[in-house]
Write a protein that holds these residues in place. Sequence first.
Motif, PDB file in Angstrom:
ATOM      1  N   ARG A 110      46.658  57.698  38.223  1.00  0.00           N
ATOM      2  CA  ARG A 110      46.306  56.451  37.352  1.00  0.00           C
ATOM      3  C   ARG A 110      46.200  56.515  36.420  1.00  0.00           C
ATOM      4  NH1 ARG A 110      40.677  57.218  39.169  1.00  0.00           N
ATOM      5  NH2 ARG A 110      40.611  56.755  41.019  1.00  0.00           N
ATOM      6  N   GLU A 111      46.109  57.576  35.057  1.00  0.00           N
ATOM      7  CA  GLU A 111      46.298  57.286  33.997  1.00  0.00           C
ATOM      8  C   GLU A 111      48.387  57.079  33.918  1.00  0.00           C
ATOM      9  OE1 GLU A 111      46.132  57.803  29.849  1.00  0.00           O
ATOM     10  OE2 GLU A 111      44.428  57.878  31.854  1.00  0.00           O
ATOM     11  N   HIS A 112      48.955  58.141  34.606  1.00  0.00           N
ATOM     12  CA  HIS A 112      50.002  57.816  34.270  1.00  0.00           C
ATOM     13  C   HIS A 112      50.462  56.115  34.636  1.00  0.00           C
ATOM     14  CE1 HIS A 112      55.038  57.495  34.766  1.00  0.00           C
ATOM     15  NE2 HIS A 112      54.920  57.695  35.872  1.00  0.00           N
ATOM     16  N   GLU A 113      50.205  55.160  35.963  1.00  0.00           N
ATOM     17  CA  GLU A 113      50.266  53.670  35.955  1.00  0.00           C
ATOM     18  C   GLU A 113      50.122  53.057  34.708  1.00  0.00           C
ATOM     19  OE1 GLU A 113      48.112  53.606  39.685  1.00  0.00           O
ATOM     20  OE2 GLU A 113      49.450  54.384  40.805  1.00  0.00           O
ATOM     21  N   ARG A 114      48.535  53.649  34.164  1.00  0.00           N
ATOM     22  CA  ARG A 114      47.857  52.799  33.197  1.00  0.00           C
ATOM     23  C   ARG A 114      49.173  53.102  31.911  1.00  0.00           C
ATOM     24  NH1 ARG A 114      42.057  55.289  32.867  1.00  0.00           N
ATOM     25  NH2 ARG A 114      41.360  54.789  34.818  1.00  0.00           N
ATOM     26  N   GLU A 115      49.600  54.077  32.046  1.00  0.00           N
ATOM     27  CA  GLU A 115      50.555  54.132  30.601  1.00  0.00           C
ATOM     28  C   GLU A 115      51.938  53.651  30.979  1.00  0.00           C
ATOM     29  OE1 GLU A 115      51.701  57.706  30.476  1.00  0.00           O
ATOM     30  OE2 GLU A 115      49.797  59.313  29.233  1.00  0.00           O
ATOM     31  N   VAL A 116      52.449  53.562  32.009  1.00  0.00           N
ATOM     32  CA  VAL A 116      53.624  52.336  32.663  1.00  0.00           C
ATOM     33  C   VAL A 116      53.243  51.372  32.397  1.00  0.00           C
ATOM     34  CG1 VAL A 116      54.854  52.174  34.557  1.00  0.00           C
ATOM     35  CG2 VAL A 116      54.792  54.140  34.102  1.00  0.00           C
ATOM     36  N   LEU A 117      51.925  50.597  33.075  1.00  0.00           N
ATOM     37  CA  LEU A 117      51.429  49.033  32.774  1.00  0.00           C
ATOM     38  C   LEU A 117      51.548  49.002  31.460  1.00  0.00           C
ATOM     39  CD1 LEU A 117      50.493  46.591  34.545  1.00  0.00           C
ATOM     40  CD2 LEU A 117      47.989  47.713  34.018  1.00  0.00           C
ATOM     41  N   HIS A 118      50.628  49.625  30.490  1.00  0.00           N
ATOM     42  CA  HIS A 118      50.801  49.380  29.067  1.00  0.00           C
ATOM     43  C   HIS A 118      51.896  49.393  28.107  1.00  0.00           C
ATOM     44  CE1 HIS A 118      48.749  49.267  25.309  1.00  0.00           C
ATOM     45  NE2 HIS A 118      49.810  50.127  24.594  1.00  0.00           N
ATOM     46  N   LYS A 119      53.138  49.700  28.448  1.00  0.00           N
ATOM     47  CA  LYS A 119      54.642  50.101  28.698  1.00  0.00           C
ATOM     48  C   LYS A 119      55.283  48.633  28.577  1.00  0.00           C
ATOM     49  CE  LYS A 119      58.308  52.369  27.988  1.00  0.00           C
ATOM     50  NZ  LYS A 119      59.365  53.877  28.442  1.00  0.00           N
ATOM     51  N   ALA A 120      54.826  48.278  29.872  1.00  0.00           N
ATOM     52  CA  ALA A 120      55.135  46.797  30.784  1.00  0.00           C
ATOM     53  C   ALA A 120      55.146  45.960  29.444  1.00  0.00           C
ATOM     54  CB  ALA A 120      55.197  47.140  32.281  1.00  0.00           C
ATOM     55  N   LEU A 121      53.599  45.515  29.463  1.00  0.00           N
ATOM     56  CA  LEU A 121      52.977  44.644  28.655  1.00  0.00           C
ATOM     57  C   LEU A 121      53.537  44.952  27.788  1.00  0.00           C
ATOM     58  CD1 LEU A 121      48.580  45.664  30.106  1.00  0.00           C
ATOM     59  CD2 LEU A 121      50.600  43.466  30.200  1.00  0.00           C
ATOM     60  N   ALA A 122      53.594  46.048  26.271  1.00  0.00           N
ATOM     61  CA  ALA A 122      54.006  45.865  25.226  1.00  0.00           C
ATOM     62  C   ALA A 122      55.485  44.984  25.171  1.00  0.00           C
ATOM     63  CB  ALA A 122      53.948  47.139  24.775  1.00  0.00           C
ATOM     64  N   GLU A 123      56.437  45.444  26.629  1.00  0.00           N
ATOM     65  CA  GLU A 123      57.410  44.915  26.050  1.00  0.00           C
ATOM     66  C   GLU A 123      58.088  43.783  26.592  1.00  0.00           C
ATOM     67  OE1 GLU A 123      60.018  47.234  29.548  1.00  0.00           O
ATOM     68  OE2 GLU A 123      59.989  49.124  27.836  1.00  0.00           O
ATOM     69  N   ASN A 124      56.795  42.781  27.634  1.00  0.00           N
ATOM     70  CA  ASN A 124      56.907  41.532  28.034  1.00  0.00           C
ATOM     71  C   ASN A 124      56.307  41.190  26.249  1.00  0.00           C
ATOM     72  OD1 ASN A 124      56.589  39.327  29.264  1.00  0.00           O
ATOM     73  ND2 ASN A 124      54.314  39.663  29.947  1.00  0.00           N
ATOM     74  N   ASN A 125      55.092  41.744  25.918  1.00  0.00           N
ATOM     75  CA  ASN A 125      54.809  40.669  24.314  1.00  0.00           C
ATOM     76  C   ASN A 125      55.564  40.798  23.577  1.00  0.00           C
ATOM     77  OD1 ASN A 125      52.230  40.252  26.002  1.00  0.00           O
ATOM     78  ND2 ASN A 125      51.528  42.868  25.181  1.00  0.00           N
ATOM     79  N   ASN A 126      56.619  41.810  23.740  1.00  0.00           N
ATOM     80  CA  ASN A 126      57.805  41.822  22.499  1.00  0.00           C
ATOM     81  C   ASN A 126      58.316  41.050  22.702  1.00  0.00           C
ATOM     82  OD1 ASN A 126      59.391  42.784  20.409  1.00  0.00           O
ATOM     83  ND2 ASN A 126      60.251  44.221  21.746  1.00  0.00           N
ATOM     84  N   PHE A 127      59.162  40.881  24.137  1.00  0.00           N
ATOM     85  CA  PHE A 127      60.467  39.836  24.817  1.00  0.00           C
ATOM     86  C   PHE A 127      59.764  39.168  24.354  1.00  0.00           C
ATOM     87  CE2 PHE A 127      61.738  37.330  28.502  1.00  0.00           C
ATOM     88  CZ  PHE A 127      63.346  37.210  28.011  1.00  0.00           C
ATOM     89  N   SER A 128      58.182  37.956  24.656  1.00  0.00           N
ATOM     90  CA  SER A 128      57.834  37.142  24.462  1.00  0.00           C
ATOM     91  C   SER A 128      58.025  36.311  23.332  1.00  0.00           C
ATOM     92  CB  SER A 128      56.254  36.735  25.198  1.00  0.00           C
ATOM     93  OG  SER A 128      56.782  36.700  26.538  1.00  0.00           O
TER      94      SER A 128
END
Length: 179
Positions: A110-128
């Motif tokens: 679950r912690e790993h999934e949270r980290e992956v999700l957080h990283k994906a959101l950060a990359e998405n925000n950066n791209f946006s």
Amino acid sequence: MASTVSAYKKMKELSVLSLLCSCFYSQPHPNTVYQYGDMEVKQLDKRASGQSFEVILKSPSDVSPESPMLSSPPKRKDTSLEELQKRLEAAEGRRKTQEAQVLKQLAERREHEREVLHKALAENNNFSRLAEEKLNYKMELSKEIREAHLAALRERLREKELHAAEVRRNREQREETSG
């Protein structure tokens, strides 16, 4: 089971023995019977494919008292209530340990999934953000180009008005001089 295994071992020995004997005696004895404890082996007529035997396993009641007895499985001793309780507690401890390991693995996943999700959101925000900055830059550039184009059109219009005013003045001067 042990008697069957020993029977197979003796069958192998018998086949080797029979093979050696067949080298010396071309004709087998018609009713050759070998007895090994709870097993009786009859040699059948020789076939083209090789030796053939009939193996007869006797039931435990048919075995003579002189032959060795089959080993019976060891009897279970009566287990005490305390021993059963200890076993139950040990099993419960193993179950709890395994449950804790599973819960730990789930928490790590679950912690790993949270980290992956957080990283994906950060990359998405950066791209946006980058896409928005590019769009704004292009809009600003487009706005500057339009303003420059309008400025150039105004300048040409002013030049035409000046030219038209000069042409009118020249015409008026010609009319005054000619008229």
